[in-house]
Design a protein around this motif. Structure first.
Motif, PDB file in Angstrom:
ATOM      1  N   LEU A 218       0.833  -1.205   0.000  1.00  0.00           N
ATOM      2  CA  LEU A 218       0.000   0.000   0.000  1.00  0.00           C
ATOM      3  C   LEU A 218       0.866   1.253   0.000  1.00  0.00           C
ATOM      4  N   LEU A 219       1.904   1.255   0.824  1.00  0.00           N
ATOM      5  CA  LEU A 219       2.724   2.450   0.985  1.00  0.00           C
ATOM      6  C   LEU A 219       3.488   2.797  -0.289  1.00  0.00           C
ATOM      7  N   GLU A 223      -0.531   4.432  -7.025  1.00  0.00           N
ATOM      8  CA  GLU A 223      -1.723   5.267  -6.974  1.00  0.00           C
ATOM      9  C   GLU A 223      -1.553   6.419  -5.981  1.00  0.00           C
ATOM     10  N   GLY A 224      -2.011   7.607  -6.387  1.00  0.00           N
ATOM     11  CA  GLY A 224      -2.000   8.761  -5.501  1.00  0.00           C
ATOM     12  C   GLY A 224      -0.608   9.262  -5.212  1.00  0.00           C
ATOM     13  N   THR A 225      -0.527  10.250  -4.306  1.00  0.00           N
ATOM     14  CA  THR A 225       0.770  10.791  -3.894  1.00  0.00           C
ATOM     15  C   THR A 225       1.326   9.963  -2.736  1.00  0.00           C
ATOM     16  N   PHE A 226       2.611  10.112  -2.510  1.00  0.00           N
ATOM     17  CA  PHE A 226       3.218   9.358  -1.408  1.00  0.00           C
ATOM     18  C   PHE A 226       2.611   9.782  -0.076  1.00  0.00           C
ATOM     19  N   LEU A 230       0.912   7.389   2.581  1.00  0.00           N
ATOM     20  CA  LEU A 230       1.410   7.340   3.958  1.00  0.00           C
ATOM     21  C   LEU A 230       0.260   7.444   4.955  1.00  0.00           C
ATOM     22  N   GLU A 231      -0.633   8.391   4.722  1.00  0.00           N
ATOM     23  CA  GLU A 231      -1.773   8.574   5.624  1.00  0.00           C
ATOM     24  C   GLU A 231      -2.705   7.373   5.567  1.00  0.00           C
TER      25      GLU A 231
END
Length: 265
Positions: A218-219, A223-226, A230-231
């Motif tokens: 996941l981390l 996909e998406g920003t780091f 992280l969140e």
């Protein structure tokens, strides 16, 4: 039992050598050195500066502990080296004093194994059960967590952090921070995954390892920003101390880049 000091060794006035310690042939011990009980210097070892060595260590021939920091700004200030207990420090290993601007103390933990010609630079903070293999090098100010293994001829750049249980492959050039439980290699080093072999050897159970693997995917997905990942990882795996150790490690110093995977996870 008094210390055993070979007649060819030089132990300067002011040095403190505990009962049961052994100082072998042709060793040189400076006046501000303290050596703990049961520590054995085999031969030709130089210990200088304000250096404290704990109990039960074995130090190989031609090692130099407490030498001046290899830093052009050092001008002989009163700095220190502190070494814990039950380490094996093999031949030609070097560990330097700290610098005034780096906290003043280089610290090496306990139960470590520092192989031939390994080097711990000034102001490093090294944990317990660390292994530096042949000619592994830590630049100044490095923070090395417990149970880290640094492969042969690998180098960790100054100010880098390496989290607990991480593995650094041989010949790696580590110029970015390495997450806890991570495994990196290459020049420059990139994240290859988790240190699964080390986790299994140290008794981490299957559920914990599977949770770490899922959190890793996941981390470091695409996909998406780091920051978003992280969140998401922190929220999804808030109940896992091991995953949160990785999250906290990343959040602790946002100014430094991380070793990241070279290819898609």
């Amino acid at each position: 039992m008094a210390a055993n000091v070979h007649p060819t060794a030089i132990v300067e006035d002011g040095a403190v050598v505990a009962d049961g310690a052994s100082i072998g042939p042709f060793c040189v011990i400076g006046p501000r050195v303290r050596i703990g009980a049961g520590t054995r210097l085999t031969s030709h070892v130089v210990v200088e500066g304000r250096t404290t060595i704990g109990a039960g260590n074995t130090i190989g021939a031609f090692s130099v502990l407490g030498g001046p920091p290899q830093h052009t700004a050092y001008r002989g200030e009163d700095t220190a080296l502190e070494i814990g207990d039950d380490n094996v420090i093999r031949e030609h290993a070097t560990m330097n004093l700290g610098t005034p601007n780096g906290g003043g103390v280089t610290r090496v933990g306990s139960h470590g194994f520092y192989m031939i010609e390994s080097h711990v630079g000034h102001d490093c903070q090294v944990g317990d059960h660390v292994i530096l293999t042949k000619q592994a090098t830590l630049g100044g100010h490095c923070q090395i967590g417990d149970y880290v293994i640094v492969g042969g001829l690998a180098a960790v750049h100054q100010f880098s952090r390496v989290g607990r249980h991480a593995m650094i492959g041989g010949l790696a050039a580590v110029v970015k921070d390495v997450i806890p439980y991570g495994s990196v290699w290459g020049n420059h080093a990139h994240l290859e995954g988790l240190n699964l072999v080390g986790l299994k050897r140290r008794g981490f159970d299957r559920d914990t390892i599977n949770t770490l693997r899922a959190a890793y995917r996941l981390l470091f997905a695409n996909e998406g920003t780091f920051q978003e990942r992280l969140e998401d990882t922190a929220e999804t795996y808030a109940g896992s101390p091991e995953v949160m150790e990785i999250i906290d490690f990343i959040r602790a110093d946002a100014s430094r880049p991380l070793c990241l995977p070279e290819r898609e996870v």
